[in-house]
Motif scaffolding. Structure first.
Motif, short mmCIF file in Angstrom:
data_model
loop_
_atom_site.label_atom_id
_atom_site.label_comp_id
_atom_site.label_asym_id
_atom_site.label_seq_id
_atom_site.Cartn_x
_atom_site.Cartn_y
_atom_site.Cartn_z
N ALA A 33 5.28 10.54 2.82
CA ALA A 33 4.43 9.33 3.07
C ALA A 33 3.10 9.57 2.32
N ALA A 34 2.26 10.51 2.72
CA ALA A 34 1.20 11.10 2.05
C ALA A 34 1.23 11.38 0.51
N ILE A 35 2.15 11.96 0.45
CA ILE A 35 2.42 12.40 -1.20
C ILE A 35 2.65 11.18 -1.95
N ALA A 36 3.37 9.82 -1.51
CA ALA A 36 3.61 8.68 -2.14
C ALA A 36 2.63 7.91 -2.38
N ARG A 37 1.67 8.05 -1.50
CA ARG A 37 0.60 7.32 -1.38
C ARG A 37 -0.39 7.84 -2.44
N GLU A 38 -0.50 9.25 -2.29
CA GLU A 38 -1.46 9.91 -3.29
C GLU A 38 -0.84 9.91 -4.79
N GLU B 33 -10.02 4.38 5.63
CA GLU B 33 -9.29 3.52 4.44
C GLU B 33 -7.91 2.83 5.05
N LEU B 34 -7.20 3.62 5.89
CA LEU B 34 -5.96 2.96 6.53
C LEU B 34 -5.99 2.25 7.78
N ASP B 35 -7.19 2.24 8.37
CA ASP B 35 -7.19 1.39 9.50
C ASP B 35 -6.43 2.01 10.65
N GLU C 86 2.74 2.25 4.09
CA GLU C 86 2.53 0.83 3.78
C GLU C 86 1.47 0.73 2.65
N ASN C 87 0.55 1.55 2.51
CA ASN C 87 -0.58 1.68 1.56
C ASN C 87 0.29 2.19 0.08
N ALA C 88 1.20 2.90 0.21
CA ALA C 88 1.82 3.47 -0.84
C ALA C 88 2.55 2.08 -1.67
N VAL C 89 3.05 1.47 -0.66
CA VAL C 89 4.02 0.38 -1.21
C VAL C 89 3.30 -0.79 -1.70
N VAL C 90 2.13 -0.97 -1.11
CA VAL C 90 0.99 -2.21 -1.59
C VAL C 90 0.47 -1.69 -3.02
N ASN C 91 0.46 -0.40 -3.15
CA ASN C 91 -0.20 0.34 -4.55
C ASN C 91 1.07 0.47 -5.43
N GLY C 92 2.22 -0.08 -5.12
CA GLY C 92 3.46 -0.09 -6.13
C GLY C 92 4.50 0.96 -6.00
N ALA C 93 4.44 1.92 -4.93
CA ALA C 93 5.62 2.80 -4.79
C ALA C 93 6.72 1.94 -4.05
N ASP D 50 -6.11 0.62 -10.76
CA ASP D 50 -5.81 -0.45 -9.80
C ASP D 50 -5.65 -0.17 -8.44
N PHE D 51 -5.52 1.22 -8.01
CA PHE D 51 -5.48 1.72 -6.74
C PHE D 51 -6.30 1.37 -5.64
N ASN D 52 -5.85 0.59 -4.60
CA ASN D 52 -6.37 0.01 -3.55
C ASN D 52 -6.26 0.96 -2.23
N PRO D 53 -7.39 2.11 -1.85
CA PRO D 53 -7.03 2.60 -0.85
C PRO D 53 -7.07 1.72 0.55
N ILE D 54 -7.52 0.56 0.61
CA ILE D 54 -7.57 -0.05 2.12
C ILE D 54 -6.49 -0.70 2.30
#
Lengths: 409, 566
Positions: free
Chosen positions: B97-102, B160-162, B238-245, B453-457
């Motif tokens: 998951a960390a890799i996908a987000r990164e 960033e991820l709350d 979830e953050n990865a998904v929001v950013n397109g993964a 466009d990456f949104n870390p939040i």
């Protein structure tokens, strides 16, 4: 809003207090976290409720319905779907904050009643190991799914624990078309009422195996089998036992008074009951104006006694007694409620609830006030699961002792 | 060069003359058959030579034992057939998951596949949630490198991820008075790795533990922290998904086809995927994936650990993480840091873990023996622990290699393959740092540009019980579901449960809801709220109640409709 009393919990205990308080012209507010009043009774569709109080065999919902109608009819108010989030005390007044879909709200009263019921001990709390699949349920949870949701959580069940809910669920599951492979009990004696063993197991040919417990659960997604093993007096397995294929394990291994709110107020719990210590009016020993009733105080086997104790509390609200408490001494009892006696109260009939630590064919219960025997009562077929109720008009000054002795047959 | 003769001699000296040892893929491959698992492990340990070998490939069979097949998803379809993601990440634990987000920080397409019904169902959920300081890890290892870097990344990640973190510190108690003399060495080790540490007297220890079981003082690592490892995994995903993964659950890799040391396609139960780069974050199966990808140079020997969770009322007994000082032996056996008493982010106490070697990669059953071991061991540390405080216990399987080291590398053999394998403790701590390195390699590999466009939040689900009065009132006014408490023990509202069901990574099971909002994690363990959660899932997602599962297909909570209720 300001009330004369705030009652937390709208099951039979809370309703009992509300009825009695309203009868005496007190403004009572019941706070109930579920959408309906009635507490756990709403899912107890079997009969046998109210035999002592009404001389009738009612179902749980019927019993609850009568009290709901009475309490509301007499003017008690109820906040349903409301959950207590904090209790604070300011100048003799208790402020109770609640949350509900309507928002936050705060109400206050000089008297507070905890009628918060109890929760079930879980499979993990009785040392059951193995996997954690679907199909391991507490008896109450299973009852909820079957009786309120119309679902059947399995077709071949093993039941651990011969307490009343376990026995009742064995019958219910059988009636709903599941096969109950057996009821297992780690102790040497059944935990439920004799009448339930007859009516729920014997009548349906469901085997009851004593001194045997479930030690392990198998299955990845759903229960596929459990291992049951015979145990010694300390409930340690003495052999590997056997594997019983099943898709449902129902555990009915004890009830624990829900007392987290009470302990958050700094009240301490008794070892025997896991509830607080009270006087003969169910008022907390270490907090004026706070009462605890029903299964939050000690786990009952009959709702009729729950209501009786609750009404005792309801009759005392706002009495402003200047209490002089003495501890009730006991001999050969696993616990007694009340644990203390207010000797300042006017001499009148008091009710004592207690359990025997073991089974006896015959027993003698004696009450000593200031060292003098004031009552002697013979009991037959004393069993730990069946609560002993003793009514006695007593007016001790310095000491009160209640003893139980076994009589040879 | 692998020194086979040295390893041969070691094996012979220990009586393992029947075991074959050969050079394979820059490492040592052992084969043959032995009667017991402990001997097989011992051979693996004897074959470790970090200096000259890429690792131990232990193919010694256990006589009479056939390993169970991996747990596979129930469904088969063609949903992913022909997909061409730039990167395919295999495994939805915290590392994957960390890799996908990164990777979503790059202008590339990312697909993560996970064979289970949710992310964070393996080790990532089944650990103590410690953000390790790293003082107890061997210096100059991958483990310590990623641990120390990862530890430092956690504050930013939390913001960033709350996802809340706390740093209550880790108190390490000496088990004998003479160990005090080793403090200068500990301090030096800390200095070398950038880990703060200070000594704690016996008297001061009582500020952290109500009654310390050991009375010789110790030292404190203030950078040690705690996080909910499953919530962090969910948040990263979830953050990865929001950013397109794209994250596909219930998707298992069943084969990888390579040509000329280059992966061409990957077969799954949901169709054939054609990725440019493949990342192995497959946890206990990471050696199997490495084998499929043609670069197997390590072996996972699963090590199960049991942890017990205590009621929140036990919290006053310890205010920080408490462990005991263990001097690691040279035998390489029993690699556990000794465990301890952990104050979780939710203020339960957690005790454990145990360490039990097993050939079964997915056996997460607890046993009375392993549980007793945990409880007895940790009670020495904090004597006031009581059995009655235990609300549940669970087991997880660590993905240990014989080198007891992380395999984090761009494969030197298969040119479009990156490994984040053999990750065990301190994997939660290390994951964010590992992910950064993987991003760097992928960037190189694909000559990828950064994603502007990456949104870390990520905005987490509000934890209603922790809100102040006015905030809480405002939230209920906006959405009355946040006023209705469903899980009484943890005070979880219907609004929180509904939010979990409509999050960027859709889930539909009782356990997935539990990991996100804690419904059912309290002292009654879902006895009261489980039927209610089933109903909420059913109503919100339009699934019939008898089809609602505890943890994915086949685990329906109440699979039948009662006669007469139809």
């Amino acid at each position: 809003m300001r009330y004369d009393v705030i009652i937390i919990g709208g099951g039979p205990a809370g309703l009992g207090v509300a009825i009695k308080a309203s009868e005496r012209g007190k403004r009572a507010l019941i706070i109930e976290r579920e959408k309906r009043l009635g507490g756990i009774l709403k899912q107890c569709v079997h009969d046998g409720f109210g035999l002592l109080r009404f001389g009738e065999k009612l179902t749980g919902p019927e019993y609850a319905h009568r009290d709901v109608v009475t309490a509301l009819g007499m003017g008690a108010e109820a906040l349903t779907g409301s959950f207590v989030i904090s209790i604070t005390k300011k100048e003799g007044e208790y402020f109770v904050a609640t949350t509900s879909e309507r928002g936050l709200r705060s109400d206050s009263a000089p008297a507070l009643v905890f009628a918060t019921g109890c929760r079930e001990r879980t499979a993990r709390q009785v040392n059951i190991h193995g996997t954690r699949p679907a199909g391991v349920l507490t008896a109450g949870s299973c009852q909820h799914l079957v009786n309120l949701k119309g679902l059947l959580p399995g077709k071949k069940a093993v039941i651990l624990g011969s307490g009343d809910i376990g026995l009742i669920m064995a019958r219910r599951l059988t009636l709903e078309g599941a096969e109950v492979a057996g009821v297992f009990e780690a102790k040497g004696e059944p935990g439920g009422l004799q009448r339930n063993i007859r009516q729920c197991l014997d009548d349906y040919g469901i085997p009851l195996r004593m001194k045997t417990t479930v030690v392990e659960v198998y299955g990845d997604k759903r229960v596929e089998a459990v291992r049951v093993a015979p145990v010694d007096d300390d409930m340690r397995p003495v052999s590997a036992g056997e594997i019983i294929p099943c898709d449902l394990l129902v555990v009915s291994v004890g009830l624990i008074p829900e007392n987290e709110l009470q302990t958050s107020l700094g009240l301490t719990l008794e070892n025997g009951t896991r509830g607080v210590a009270v006087d003969q009016y169910m008022m907390c020993v270490d907090r004026e104006g706070v009462y605890v009733v029903g299964n939050a105080l000690h786990v009952h086997d009959l709702v009729d006694f729950v209501t009786e104790g609750a009404m005792t509390a309801g009759s005392d609200l706002g009495s402003g007694r200047e209490r002089q408490l003495i501890k009730i001494d006991t001999k050969n009892l696993s616990y007694i409620v009340p644990q203390y006696f207010d000797v300042s109260a006017p001499a009148q009939k008091s009710v004592f609830y207690m359990r025997s630590p073991r089974s006896m064919r015959r027993g003698v219960l004696k009450v000593f006030a200031d060292g003098v025997e004031v009552l002697k009562k013979r009991l037959v077929n004393v069993r730990p699961p069946e609560m002993i109720r003793l009514e006695c008009a007593v007016a001790p000054v310095d000491s009160l002792e209640i003893t139980l002795e076994e009589e040879s047959v | 060069m692998v020194k086979l003769s040295v390893i041969r001699k070691k094996l012979d000296r220990s009586g393992f003359t029947s075991v074959r040892a050969e050079e394979f893929n820059g490492g040592v491959r052992l084969s043959g058959e032995l009667d017991n698992w402990e001997d097989i492990l011992e051979c693996g340990r004897l074959a470790v030579d970090k200096k000259h070998s890429r690792g131990v490939i232990n193919d010694i069979a256990l006589k009479g034992y056939t390993p169970p097949p991996p747990r596979m998803p129930a469904l088969t379809d063609k949903a992913l057939e022909g997909k061409t993601p730039d990167v395919l990440v295999i495994g939805g634990g915290i590392v994957g998951a960390a890799i996908a987000r990164e990777l979503t920080k790059l202008k590339i397409s990312v697909l993560l596949v996970e064979k289970e019904y949710d992310v964070a169902t393996g080790q990532s959920a089944r650990n103590d949630g410690m953000i390790h300081a790293g003082i107890d890890i061997k210096p100059s290892s991958n483990k310590v490198k990623y641990n120390v870097r990862g530890n430092k990344l956690y504050d930013k990640l939390s913001r960033e991820l709350d996802v809340p973190i706390e740093r209550p510190g880790q108190l390490v108690l000496y088990t004998a008075p003479w160990q005090k003399l080793l403090y200068p060495a500990i301090k030096l080790r800390g200095a070398l790795n950038g880990i703060p540490v200070y000594p704690v007297s016996d008297k001061k220890a009582k500020e952290f533990v109500e009654v310390p079981g050991l009375r010789f003082g110790g030292f404190m690592c203030p950078s040690a922290g705690v996080v909910s490892p499953y919530l962090m995994t969910v948040a990263l995903a979830e953050n990865a998904v929001v950013n397109g993964a794209e994250i596909c659950l219930n998707t298992a890799v069943i084969g990888i086809h390579s040509n000329n040391n280059h992966i061409e396609y990957v077969d799954t139960n949901r169709g054939r995927i054609y990725p440019e780069v493949v990342v192995n974050a497959a946890g206990v199966f990471s050696d199997k994936i490495a084998e499929m990808a043609g670069d197997r140079h390590f072996t996972i020997h699963p090590r199960r650990g049991v942890e017990a969770v205590l009621d929140k009322t036990a919290f006053k007994k310890a205010k920080c993480v408490v462990g005991k000082f263990v001097i690691s032996g040279s035998s390489g056996k029993g690699h556990t840091k000794g465990g301890g008493v952990i104050v979780t982010i939710d203020h339960n106490l957690l005790i454990g873990p145990s360490a039990h070697e097993t050939p079964e990669r997915e056996n997460e059953a607890t046993s009375a023996e392993e549980f007793e071991e945990v409880f007895d061991k940790q009670r020495l540390l904090v004597p006031k622990l009581e059995r009655g405080d235990i609300i549940t216990y669970f087991a997880g399987t660590r993905a240990a290699t014989y080198e007891e080291e992380f395999v984090v590398e761009k494969s030197p053999v298969t040119d479009n393959f990156i490994q984040a394998a053999g990750i065990q403790s301190p994997g939660v701590t290390a994951a964010p740092a590992i992910a950064e390195d993987v991003r760097m390699w992928v960037k190189e590999c694909l000559s990828a540009e950064d994603n502007p466009d990456f949104n870390p939040i990520r905005k987490g689900i509000p934890v209603v019980r922790e809100l102040g009065e006015s905030e809480r009132a405002a939230l209920i006014k906006e959405n009355p579901d946040f006023g209705e408490v469903v899980c009484r023990c943890e005070q979880v509202t219907k609004g929180e449960i509904l939010s979990a069901l409509s999050s960027p990574l859709p889930v539909d099971s009782v356990d997935a809801v539990k990991r996100r909002v804690r419904a059912g994690m309290g002292r009654c363990q879902g006895g009261f709220c489980q039927p209610l959660v089933v109903q909420i899932i059913s109503e919100k997602l339009g699934i019939p109640p008898e089809k609602v599962t505890k943890k994915g297909a086949g685990s329906e909570v109440a699979p039948y409709i009662k006669e007469g209720s139809k």
